[in-house]
Structure formats: C-alpha cells, structure tokens
Design a protein around this motif. Structure first.
Motif, PDB file in Angstrom:
ATOM      1  N   GLY A   1      -1.481  14.731  -2.386  1.00  0.00           N
ATOM      2  CA  GLY A   1      -1.074  14.898  -0.992  1.00  0.00           C
ATOM      3  C   GLY A   1      -1.675  13.832  -0.094  1.00  0.00           C
ATOM      4  O   GLY A   1      -1.007  13.314   0.806  1.00  0.00           O
ATOM      5  N   ILE A   2      -2.914  13.480  -0.371  1.00  0.00           N
ATOM      6  CA  ILE A   2      -3.547  12.394   0.386  1.00  0.00           C
ATOM      7  C   ILE A   2      -2.801  11.091   0.136  1.00  0.00           C
ATOM      8  O   ILE A   2      -2.570  10.299   1.050  1.00  0.00           O
ATOM      9  N   GLY A   3      -2.392  10.866  -1.114  1.00  0.00           N
ATOM     10  CA  GLY A   3      -1.596   9.678  -1.426  1.00  0.00           C
ATOM     11  C   GLY A   3      -0.315   9.635  -0.610  1.00  0.00           C
ATOM     12  O   GLY A   3       0.069   8.585  -0.088  1.00  0.00           O
ATOM     13  N   PHE A   4       0.354  10.784  -0.480  1.00  0.00           N
ATOM     14  CA  PHE A   4       1.577  10.837   0.325  1.00  0.00           C
ATOM     15  C   PHE A   4       1.293  10.482   1.782  1.00  0.00           C
ATOM     16  O   PHE A   4       2.021   9.711   2.400  1.00  0.00           O
ATOM     17  N   VAL A   5       0.237  11.059   2.332  1.00  0.00           N
ATOM     18  CA  VAL A   5      -0.101  10.787   3.737  1.00  0.00           C
ATOM     19  C   VAL A   5      -0.423   9.307   3.936  1.00  0.00           C
ATOM     20  O   VAL A   5       0.058   8.676   4.881  1.00  0.00           O
ATOM     21  N   VAL A   6      -1.229   8.739   3.041  1.00  0.00           N
ATOM     22  CA  VAL A   6      -1.549   7.312   3.122  1.00  0.00           C
ATOM     23  C   VAL A   6      -0.261   6.486   3.034  1.00  0.00           C
ATOM     24  O   VAL A   6      -0.071   5.520   3.778  1.00  0.00           O
TER      25      VAL A   6
ATOM     26  N   LEU B   1       3.593   2.993   5.427  1.00  0.00           N
ATOM     27  CA  LEU B   1       5.001   2.661   5.644  1.00  0.00           C
ATOM     28  C   LEU B   1       5.287   2.510   7.128  1.00  0.00           C
ATOM     29  O   LEU B   1       5.954   1.559   7.546  1.00  0.00           O
ATOM     30  N   GLY B   2       4.763   3.416   7.936  1.00  0.00           N
ATOM     31  CA  GLY B   2       4.941   3.293   9.381  1.00  0.00           C
ATOM     32  C   GLY B   2       4.356   2.006   9.908  1.00  0.00           C
ATOM     33  O   GLY B   2       4.975   1.308  10.725  1.00  0.00           O
TER      34      GLY B   2
ATOM     35  N   ILE C   1       0.844  -1.198   0.000  1.00  0.00           N
ATOM     36  CA  ILE C   1       0.000   0.000   0.000  1.00  0.00           C
ATOM     37  C   ILE C   1       0.877   1.246   0.000  1.00  0.00           C
ATOM     38  O   ILE C   1       0.607   2.210  -0.731  1.00  0.00           O
ATOM     39  N   ALA C   2       1.931   1.249   0.794  1.00  0.00           N
ATOM     40  CA  ALA C   2       2.846   2.393   0.834  1.00  0.00           C
ATOM     41  C   ALA C   2       3.463   2.637  -0.536  1.00  0.00           C
ATOM     42  O   ALA C   2       3.526   3.778  -1.005  1.00  0.00           O
ATOM     43  N   GLU C   3       3.915   1.577  -1.183  1.00  0.00           N
ATOM     44  CA  GLU C   3       4.528   1.717  -2.510  1.00  0.00           C
ATOM     45  C   GLU C   3       3.564   2.351  -3.502  1.00  0.00           C
ATOM     46  O   GLU C   3       3.911   3.305  -4.205  1.00  0.00           O
ATOM     47  N   VAL C   4       2.349   1.828  -3.556  1.00  0.00           N
ATOM     48  CA  VAL C   4       1.353   2.329  -4.503  1.00  0.00           C
ATOM     49  C   VAL C   4       0.957   3.764  -4.154  1.00  0.00           C
ATOM     50  O   VAL C   4       0.850   4.628  -5.032  1.00  0.00           O
TER      51      VAL C   4
ATOM     52  N   ILE D   1       1.360   6.958  -6.600  1.00  0.00           N
ATOM     53  CA  ILE D   1       0.188   7.752  -6.986  1.00  0.00           C
ATOM     54  C   ILE D   1       0.362   9.196  -6.529  1.00  0.00           C
ATOM     55  O   ILE D   1       0.036  10.137  -7.263  1.00  0.00           O
ATOM     56  N   GLY D   2       0.883   9.384  -5.325  1.00  0.00           N
ATOM     57  CA  GLY D   2       1.115  10.737  -4.818  1.00  0.00           C
ATOM     58  C   GLY D   2       2.057  11.521  -5.710  1.00  0.00           C
ATOM     59  O   GLY D   2       1.819  12.697  -6.005  1.00  0.00           O
TER      60      GLY D   2
END
Length: 114
Positions: free
Chosen positions: A94-99, A104-105, A59-62, A66-67
């Motif tokens: 930006g939402i993609g980056f936050v997700v 990742l965390g 999910i982090a990668e995608v 996308i972000g």
C-alpha cells in the motif's frame, strides 16, 4: 505493465471459477481485493510508463510494480492459506501504491511545465 493487467484478468477468472466453493468468504474477499488493486494499478503503471517523465516517472513505475507484487501478492497468498504474518507485507505494498501516485502526480506536473 501488460503482465500486470493480463495477470490480473487471469487471476480474477481463476478466482471466480477455480476457487469458488474451495475458499471461504473471507479468502474470496481477499482474492477479489487483490485482483481489483492489481488491475487498477496496472492501469496506473501504464499511465506512468506512457506519460511519466524523468526520475519521478521512473519512481512511479517502480513503486506501482512493487505495490502490485507486495499488496496483491500478499493477499493472494493469504487467500490460499499462507501464514497470517504474510498480512504484515500488505501495508508495504500500500505504501508502494501511495508513493507511486505521488511520484506520478509529480511527474505529470513537471511535464506540464515543459
């Protein structure tokens, strides 16, 4: 991941050399912001690819990919004269980056437990 990083370097150089004097100050700022976020998130994408585990890692990668496309891509487009409605795409990136950061965390915390 390599395309995101290498592309960020190329687009940064393009902006600094080919676009200087052709774009106004606001457009150059959009370009600079797009490059900066692309490069930082290329690094985050690399971390997600190499350190992320399982579903959260994917999910982090995608989300980072996308972000980069939505956030940086829309700012590049705006800088080059795209219609203002393209600015509505930027927050989605930006939402993609936050997700991506949240996933990742989560991925990293799960891998510490293994």
């Amino acid at each position: 991941m390599a395309l995101a990083g290498g592309g960020g370097v190329l687009l940064g150089a393009f902006g600094a050399h080919a676009l200087r004097g052709r774009l106004d100050a606001a457009a150059m700022e959009w370009w600079h912001t797009a490059v900066e976020y692309q490069l930082w998130h290329a690094l985050a994408l690399a971390l997600a690819v190499h350190a992320g585990r399982g579903r959260a890692g994917r999910i982090a990668e995608v989300a980072f990919a996308i972000g980069i496309v939505l956030f940086s891509g829309s700012l590049y487009a705006l800088a080059l004269g795209a219609p203002r409605w393209c600015g509505a795409i930027t927050p989605l990136g930006g939402i993609g980056f936050v997700v991506g950061w949240i996933a990742l965390g989560r991925s990293l915390s799960l891998s510490e437990r293994s």
